[in-house]
Design an enzyme around this catalytic site. Sequence first.
Site, PDB file in Angstrom:
ATOM      1  N   GLY A  29     -81.966  33.263 -26.772  1.00 27.78           N
ATOM      2  CA  GLY A  29     -82.313  31.836 -26.733  1.00 27.78           C
ATOM      3  C   GLY A  29     -82.888  31.494 -28.092  1.00 27.78           C
ATOM      4  O   GLY A  29     -83.558  32.340 -28.703  1.00 27.78           O
ATOM      5  N   THR A  31     -85.362  29.942 -29.702  1.00 24.18           N
ATOM      6  CA  THR A  31     -86.742  30.219 -30.127  1.00 24.18           C
ATOM      7  C   THR A  31     -87.108  31.691 -29.946  1.00 24.18           C
ATOM      8  O   THR A  31     -87.927  32.231 -30.699  1.00 24.18           O
ATOM      9  CB  THR A  31     -87.744  29.342 -29.348  1.00 24.18           C
ATOM     10  OG1 THR A  31     -87.401  29.408 -27.951  1.00 24.18           O
ATOM     11  CG2 THR A  31     -87.705  27.897 -29.820  1.00 24.18           C
ATOM     12  N   TYR A  88     -76.593  32.018 -19.390  1.00 24.39           N
ATOM     13  CA  TYR A  88     -75.370  31.493 -20.003  1.00 24.39           C
ATOM     14  C   TYR A  88     -74.358  32.602 -20.209  1.00 24.39           C
ATOM     15  O   TYR A  88     -74.715  33.779 -20.271  1.00 24.39           O
ATOM     16  CB  TYR A  88     -75.658  30.748 -21.310  1.00 24.39           C
ATOM     17  CG  TYR A  88     -76.040  31.604 -22.487  1.00 24.39           C
ATOM     18  CD1 TYR A  88     -77.330  32.101 -22.622  1.00 24.39           C
ATOM     19  CD2 TYR A  88     -75.112  31.888 -23.493  1.00 24.39           C
ATOM     20  CE1 TYR A  88     -77.683  32.864 -23.725  1.00 24.39           C
ATOM     21  CE2 TYR A  88     -75.462  32.651 -24.607  1.00 24.39           C
ATOM     22  CZ  TYR A  88     -76.748  33.133 -24.711  1.00 24.39           C
ATOM     23  OH  TYR A  88     -77.105  33.892 -25.796  1.00 24.39           O
ATOM     24  N   TYR A 101     -73.245  27.261 -19.166  1.00 26.88           N
ATOM     25  CA  TYR A 101     -74.699  27.374 -18.965  1.00 26.88           C
ATOM     26  C   TYR A 101     -75.099  27.117 -17.518  1.00 26.88           C
ATOM     27  O   TYR A 101     -74.537  26.239 -16.863  1.00 26.88           O
ATOM     28  CB  TYR A 101     -75.438  26.331 -19.823  1.00 26.88           C
ATOM     29  CG  TYR A 101     -75.408  26.623 -21.299  1.00 26.88           C
ATOM     30  CD1 TYR A 101     -76.368  27.442 -21.879  1.00 26.88           C
ATOM     31  CD2 TYR A 101     -74.424  26.078 -22.107  1.00 26.88           C
ATOM     32  CE1 TYR A 101     -76.336  27.702 -23.241  1.00 26.88           C
ATOM     33  CE2 TYR A 101     -74.384  26.340 -23.470  1.00 26.88           C
ATOM     34  CZ  TYR A 101     -75.343  27.155 -24.032  1.00 26.88           C
ATOM     35  OH  TYR A 101     -75.315  27.421 -25.367  1.00 26.88           O
ATOM     36  N   ASN A 165     -82.435  21.604 -33.920  1.00 21.73           N
ATOM     37  CA  ASN A 165     -81.395  22.206 -33.081  1.00 21.73           C
ATOM     38  C   ASN A 165     -80.746  21.185 -32.142  1.00 21.73           C
ATOM     39  O   ASN A 165     -80.825  21.309 -30.912  1.00 21.73           O
ATOM     40  CB  ASN A 165     -82.007  23.352 -32.267  1.00 21.73           C
ATOM     41  CG  ASN A 165     -81.253  24.647 -32.509  1.00 21.73           C
ATOM     42  OD1 ASN A 165     -80.059  24.626 -32.805  1.00 21.73           O
ATOM     43  ND2 ASN A 165     -81.952  25.761 -32.388  1.00 21.73           N
ATOM     44  N   GLY A 227     -75.127  26.426 -43.900  1.00 22.05           N
ATOM     45  CA  GLY A 227     -74.136  27.500 -43.787  1.00 22.05           C
ATOM     46  C   GLY A 227     -73.916  28.230 -45.104  1.00 22.05           C
ATOM     47  O   GLY A 227     -74.879  28.563 -45.810  1.00 22.05           O
ATOM     48  N   ASP A 229     -73.140  27.174 -47.839  1.00 21.13           N
ATOM     49  CA  ASP A 229     -73.567  26.406 -49.020  1.00 21.13           C
ATOM     50  C   ASP A 229     -75.069  26.498 -49.283  1.00 21.13           C
ATOM     51  O   ASP A 229     -75.599  25.746 -50.117  1.00 21.13           O
ATOM     52  CB  ASP A 229     -73.128  24.942 -48.887  1.00 21.13           C
ATOM     53  CG  ASP A 229     -71.609  24.822 -48.890  1.00 21.13           C
ATOM     54  OD1 ASP A 229     -70.963  25.651 -49.561  1.00 21.13           O
ATOM     55  OD2 ASP A 229     -71.080  23.942 -48.188  1.00 21.13           O
ATOM     56  N   GLY A 257     -78.798  30.524 -37.961  1.00 22.69           N
ATOM     57  CA  GLY A 257     -79.931  29.632 -38.215  1.00 22.69           C
ATOM     58  C   GLY A 257     -81.238  30.186 -37.676  1.00 22.69           C
ATOM     59  O   GLY A 257     -82.287  30.084 -38.324  1.00 22.69           O
ATOM     60  N   ASP A 258     -81.196  30.800 -36.491  1.00 24.67           N
ATOM     61  CA  ASP A 258     -82.422  31.345 -35.886  1.00 24.67           C
ATOM     62  C   ASP A 258     -82.993  32.491 -36.735  1.00 24.67           C
ATOM     63  O   ASP A 258     -84.211  32.598 -36.929  1.00 24.67           O
ATOM     64  CB  ASP A 258     -82.145  31.881 -34.468  1.00 24.67           C
ATOM     65  CG  ASP A 258     -81.578  30.815 -33.545  1.00 24.67           C
ATOM     66  OD1 ASP A 258     -81.810  29.613 -33.796  1.00 24.67           O
ATOM     67  OD2 ASP A 258     -80.899  31.187 -32.559  1.00 24.67           O
TER      68      ASP A 258
HETATM   69  P1  ADP Z   1     -77.082  27.133 -37.893  1.00 24.62           P
HETATM   70  O1  ADP Z   1     -76.712  28.481 -37.335  1.00 24.62           O
HETATM   71  O2  ADP Z   1     -78.422  26.654 -37.427  1.00 24.62           O
HETATM   72  O3  ADP Z   1     -75.985  26.102 -37.799  1.00 24.62           O
HETATM   73  P2  ADP Z   1     -76.314  27.498 -40.655  1.00 24.62           P
HETATM   74  O4  ADP Z   1     -74.886  27.638 -40.221  1.00 24.62           O
HETATM   75  O5  ADP Z   1     -76.628  26.465 -41.635  1.00 24.62           O
HETATM   76  O6  ADP Z   1     -77.324  27.365 -39.442  1.00 24.62           O
HETATM   77  O7  ADP Z   1     -76.720  28.921 -41.233  1.00 24.62           O
HETATM   78  C1  ADP Z   1     -78.048  29.294 -41.486  1.00 24.62           C
HETATM   79  C2  ADP Z   1     -78.086  30.198 -42.680  1.00 24.62           C
HETATM   80  O8  ADP Z   1     -77.250  31.345 -42.439  1.00 24.62           O
HETATM   81  C3  ADP Z   1     -77.544  29.558 -43.939  1.00 24.62           C
HETATM   82  O9  ADP Z   1     -78.563  28.831 -44.624  1.00 24.62           O
HETATM   83  C4  ADP Z   1     -77.049  30.771 -44.723  1.00 24.62           C
HETATM   84  O10 ADP Z   1     -78.133  31.406 -45.383  1.00 24.62           O
HETATM   85  C5  ADP Z   1     -76.572  31.701 -43.624  1.00 24.62           C
HETATM   86  N1  ADP Z   1     -75.113  31.551 -43.398  1.00 24.62           N
HETATM   87  C6  ADP Z   1     -74.496  30.872 -42.408  1.00 24.62           C
HETATM   88  N2  ADP Z   1     -73.144  30.963 -42.527  1.00 24.62           N
HETATM   89  C7  ADP Z   1     -72.912  31.717 -43.632  1.00 24.62           C
HETATM   90  C8  ADP Z   1     -71.727  32.194 -44.306  1.00 24.62           C
HETATM   91  N3  ADP Z   1     -70.502  31.915 -43.874  1.00 24.62           N
HETATM   92  N4  ADP Z   1     -71.898  32.972 -45.403  1.00 24.62           N
HETATM   93  C9  ADP Z   1     -73.116  33.288 -45.867  1.00 24.62           C
HETATM   94  N5  ADP Z   1     -74.274  32.875 -45.283  1.00 24.62           N
HETATM   95  C10 ADP Z   1     -74.181  32.093 -44.189  1.00 24.62           C
END
Ligand code: ADP
Length: 305
Positions: A29, A31, A88, A101, A165, A227, A229, A257-258
Site C-alpha cells: 500500500g 504509505t 487487491y 480492489y 497520489n 518518471g 525525466d 514513487g513510493d
Molecule cells: P510515480 O510512481 O509516483 O508515478 P514516477 O513515475 O514519477 O512516480 O517515478 C518516481 C521516481 O522513480 C522518478 O523521479 C525517478 O527517479 C524514478 N523513475 C521512474 N521511472 C523511471 C525510469 N523509467 N527510469 C529511471 N528512473 C525512473
Amino acid sequence: MGGRFLSIGECMVELSQADDGHLRKGFAGDTFNTAWYAHACLPADWSIDYFTALGDDAMSDEMIAFMGGGGIGTASIRRLRGKTPGLYMINLKDGERSFSYWRDSSAARQLAADGDVLRAAIEVSDVLYFSGITLAILPREDAFTLLAELRRAKAVGKLVAFDPNLRPRLWSSLDAMHTMISEGAGAATLVMPSFDDEAIHFGDDSIATTIRRYRQYGANMVVVKNGPDGATIGDGTDETLVPAVKVAKVIDTTSAGDSFNGAFLAHYLQHRDAVAAAGFAAKIAAKVIQEYGALVAPEKLKSIR
Ligand code: ADP
C-alpha cells in the site's frame, strides 16, 4: 541523532499471479511502501511506525507480523472487531497489468475514527507521512480530524510530508478530490506529487505550475517526480531539476514513487539537503524498478549511497 517516523494510511493484502493458476499473497500500500523504504534507508537510531486500523482476523494478524518482521513498528495500530484488511489483485494479461480492489469496507477506513489514539501517535512522532489515498479512504469528518492533527504537528515545526497520489476512482467527485488534496498540502511542509497525475487531474501545463500551486496551498517545499525525466525541487526561491538514473530495462514500476519518497525523506532527515536527497532517491527508485513487486528487500539497497 535519530527520531520517530510515522506513516499513516492503508496497507492491503496483495494477490498476484504465481505459476499454475496459483495466487501469491503479499502486503503493500502506498504509505506502507514508503515506510518500508524509509526504514531501509534510515540508520538504526530511527524508528519507523505505521499507523492504520486493522481487523481481528487471521489476515490482520499476519499483516502485523509481516510489518514487524520488516522492522516497522505496529504498536499504535487499532484492531477493530469483525473487520478485515482491504485486498487487491494484480491481473496480468498479455504483459499488461490491471488491478482489482476490495477495499470499500476495509478496517483502514476507520483509522482516524478515534481522535485520541491518532493524536497520541502523532504527538510522539517527529516526522509524519500521509497521502491523497489516506485522505480518500476516510469519511470526510475523519479526514478533517486527521488534517487538524497534522496541522498541529506542522505548527510545532515537525516535518509533515504528503504525496497527493491522485486516484479519482477513490473520490466521490473530482471537486472533492481537488478540495481535499489542497487541504492535505496545506497541512504539509513538503509535498511530493507526480507530474503525470497533476497534469491530467489538475491541468498543470508545467512542473513550475505544479510547484506554484502546492506552495499556494501552503507547502514550504515541493518535490515533483517525473518518471525517467527526474525530479524538480521547488522551495519558493529556486527550482532545481535532479535527473533520474538511466535504467536499461525497466522490470516493474510498482513503487517507483513510493520508494523515491521513502529514500528522499531518509536522506533529507539526516542531511537537510534536498538536492542530494533527490539524487539518492533517484538511485533507490532506479533499483526498485529493476525488481519485481512493491517491496524490495533492504539488503538489495544497502550498497546504494
Ligand atoms: P510515480 O510512481 O509516483 O508515478 P514516477 O513515475 O514519477 O512516480 O517515478 C518516481 C521516481 O522513480 C522518478 O523521479 C525517478 O527517479 C524514478 N523513475 C521512474 N521511472 C523511471 C525510469 N523509467 N527510469 C529511471 N528512473 C525512473
